[in-house]
Design an enzyme around this catalytic site. Structure first.
Site, mmCIF file in Angstrom:
data_model
loop_
_atom_site.group_PDB
_atom_site.id
_atom_site.type_symbol
_atom_site.label_atom_id
_atom_site.label_comp_id
_atom_site.label_asym_id
_atom_site.label_seq_id
_atom_site.Cartn_x
_atom_site.Cartn_y
_atom_site.Cartn_z
ATOM 1 N N LYS A 73 6.243 2.968 5.968
ATOM 2 C CA LYS A 73 4.826 2.841 5.674
ATOM 3 C C LYS A 73 4.320 1.516 6.237
ATOM 4 C CE LYS A 73 1.542 2.745 1.793
ATOM 5 N NZ LYS A 73 1.403 2.843 0.316
ATOM 6 N N SER A 149 -2.039 5.591 -1.394
ATOM 7 C CA SER A 149 -2.185 5.041 -0.067
ATOM 8 C C SER A 149 -1.059 5.439 0.886
ATOM 9 C CB SER A 149 -2.262 3.515 -0.161
ATOM 10 O OG SER A 149 -1.062 2.970 -0.674
ATOM 11 N N SER A 173 0.388 5.319 -5.585
ATOM 12 C CA SER A 173 0.420 5.586 -4.143
ATOM 13 C C SER A 173 1.678 6.274 -3.627
ATOM 14 C CB SER A 173 0.201 4.286 -3.359
ATOM 15 O OG SER A 173 -1.105 3.823 -3.554
#
Length: 499
Positions: A73, A149, A173
């Site tokens: 990520k 996210s 997230s």
């Protein structure tokens, strides 16, 4: 290795095939990059590909996940020599000089990095639509968000580009994209996975790194790779009695589970999210567990305010760092980020400390709940995924935000009560996840329900601090009782059609 073969295996199975020399790591990497070439154009999940570097990455001999393709990520999870943008133009030049502990352990575990996945700016939203990278789309329906996210990671795993991908969770997230993308997502306990060496804790300990996966055993295997402190960490939490890979194969004890479906903030909950919980409760009872209507007793609005206080402080601090370290200007930040930053700068320091101190109230309430129950069960999200662009700030509010910034009206906003309105607007769709963040407790989203339209709906379980073992064992039991892996074939038509 054919694409159809690659899609049949999770990370543990791929590593086993490579270990037994039935296939090479090179062939698996080729299959993954070919899959990315097919799926990513319609999804925009991978923001920074590293395909050529992947073929040259050394895999340690005997590594538990040797040769398995992986995506990091683009938030925290720093790689030496590669930009870590946090989804922001302001951090385009943020090129770390060393790997984070997460990346170092992932390398040592044998994972092969194919690139980095998209995230909203600073990871601040439950949708993945940054000005830097553009919108990321959901493989189940490309008109919808995959959540945030960790939306880029969620979309990539659901589409089969990789069997698992890096994620982190400071307010849901990991669990929100898992719920929207039909994946398994475990947020570990505070302190389970090191945030070092760049930080002692992410977001004052509210945020934890891990992965989103297609199978429970992949999450357990990755937790074995990542878990444990490193030199200089603030504390060392109790370790499990054995490897998670082994523990996950054990049947959980008979559990007493408290169930609730009402939003802690009093906001509306979609009937599908409630149905998912209720159908899961029925399945749990058939498996021999005890399920009762019960919930932790805490002030939901107070939790929302405390969470927003964390937001304000973290955003203003990161903006200041971007300005000092990389020369970022106002125009490099999105408008909403600038507004949050202003509210952070104008939040009185005693008020910020008081909000942080109130986290203890939620921990004590949850601790009292766990004196009577082993786990809680609730929806992961309050609403189904929004359409792409649906949650963009309307033009009139953007104008109002610009005026507030121009007038430096942060203190006025704090005094006006508008922060309460912001709390509801920001958290109404996802009101169930923040409790685990502020208390530092583990929680997971499990894909156990699908709507009539074929959209996945996650259900959430939470456990006391340090008890990832019970969560993983229960998840494996539910996965066996109601397998979900075959559902992923249905994502194919959505993103192929989008192309």
């Amino acid at each position: 290795m054919k694409e159809s073969e690659y899609l049949r295996f999770d990370a543990v199975a791929l590593a086993d095939l490579i270990r037994r020399k039935e296939i090479t790591a090179q062939e698996v990497c080729e299959a993954a990059t070919e899959r990315a070439a097919v799926a990513n154009p319609g999804l925009n999940a991978i923001c920074q590909p590293q395909f050529s570097e992947a073929f040259n990455q050394r895999v340690p001999v005997g590594a538990p996940l040797g040769g398995v393709p992986f995506l990091l990520k683009d938030l925290y999870q720093e790689q030496a020599g590669f930009a870590c943008t946090y989804g922001s133009r302001a951090l385009w030049n943020n090129v770390p000089g060393q790997d984070s502990e997460y990346v170092r352990r992932s390398r040592n575990g044998g994972l092969v990095f194919l690139g980095r996945t998209a995230t909203p700016e600073f990871g601040l939203k439950a949708v993945t639509e940054s000005a830097l990278w553009g919108p990321t789309r959901n493989p189940w329906n490309t008109d919808l968000t995959p959540g945030g996210s960790s939306g880029g990671s969620g979309a990539a795993v659901a589409a089969g580009i990789v069997p698992m991908a890096g994620a982190n969770d400071g307010g849901g997230s990991i669990r929100i994209p898992a719920a929207y993308c039909g994946l398994f997502g475990l947020k570990p306990s505070r302190g389970r996975i090191s945030a070092g060496p760049q930080e002692a804790e992410h977001w004052l300990g509210a945020s934890s790194d891990h992965v989103v996966t297609r199978t429970v055993r992949d999450s357990a295997a990755m937790l074995d790779v990542l878990a444990g402190p490193t030199s200089g960490d603030p504390f060392n939490i109790p370790q499990p009695s054995g490897r998670y890979t082994d523990l996950v194969q054990e049947i959980p004890r008979r559990l007493r589970i408290g169930l609730f479906t009402a939003s802690p903030f009093g906001t509306k909950v979609d009937p599908a999210c409630i149905e998912g919980v209720e159908s899961t409760a029925f399945m749990l009872e058939n498996l021999g567990h005890d399920v009762e209507i019960a919930k932790p007793e805490f002030d939901g609005m107070a939790l929302a305010k405390c969470y927003l206080g964390l937001y304000f402080g973290e955003v203003s601090a990161l903006m200041a760092k971007a300005r000092v370290d990389f020369g970022a200007k106002d125009a490099d930040f999105e408008l909403e980020t600038r507004l949050l930053g202003m509210l952070g700068k104008t939040l009185p320091l005693p008020e910020y400390v008081r909000l942080h101190q109130r986290w203890n109230e939620f921990s004590r309430a949850l601790g009292l709940f766990f004196e009577s129950y082993d786990l809680y069960l609730c929806p992961t999200t309050g609403q189904l995924p929004a359409r792409i662009g649906e949650l963009e700030t309307p033009a009139y509010l953007r104008l109002a935000s610009k005026l507030m910034l121009l007038l430096k009206a942060g203190r006025l906003v704090h005094k006006s009560g508008q922060v309460d309105e912001m709390a509801m607007e920001n958290l109404a769709r996802t009101p169930f996840t923040q409790l685990a963040n502020l208390t530092g407790t583990p929680a997971m989203s499990v894909p156990l329900y699908w709507t009539a339209e074929g959209l996945p709906v996650g259900v959430q379980f939470g456990a006391p601090h340090g008890d990832e073992t019970t969560l993983l064992q229960l998840a494996a039991q539910l996965e066996e009782a109601k397998p979900w892996f075959a559902h992923y074939e249905r994502t194919e038509r959505h993103y192929r059609y989008a192309l």
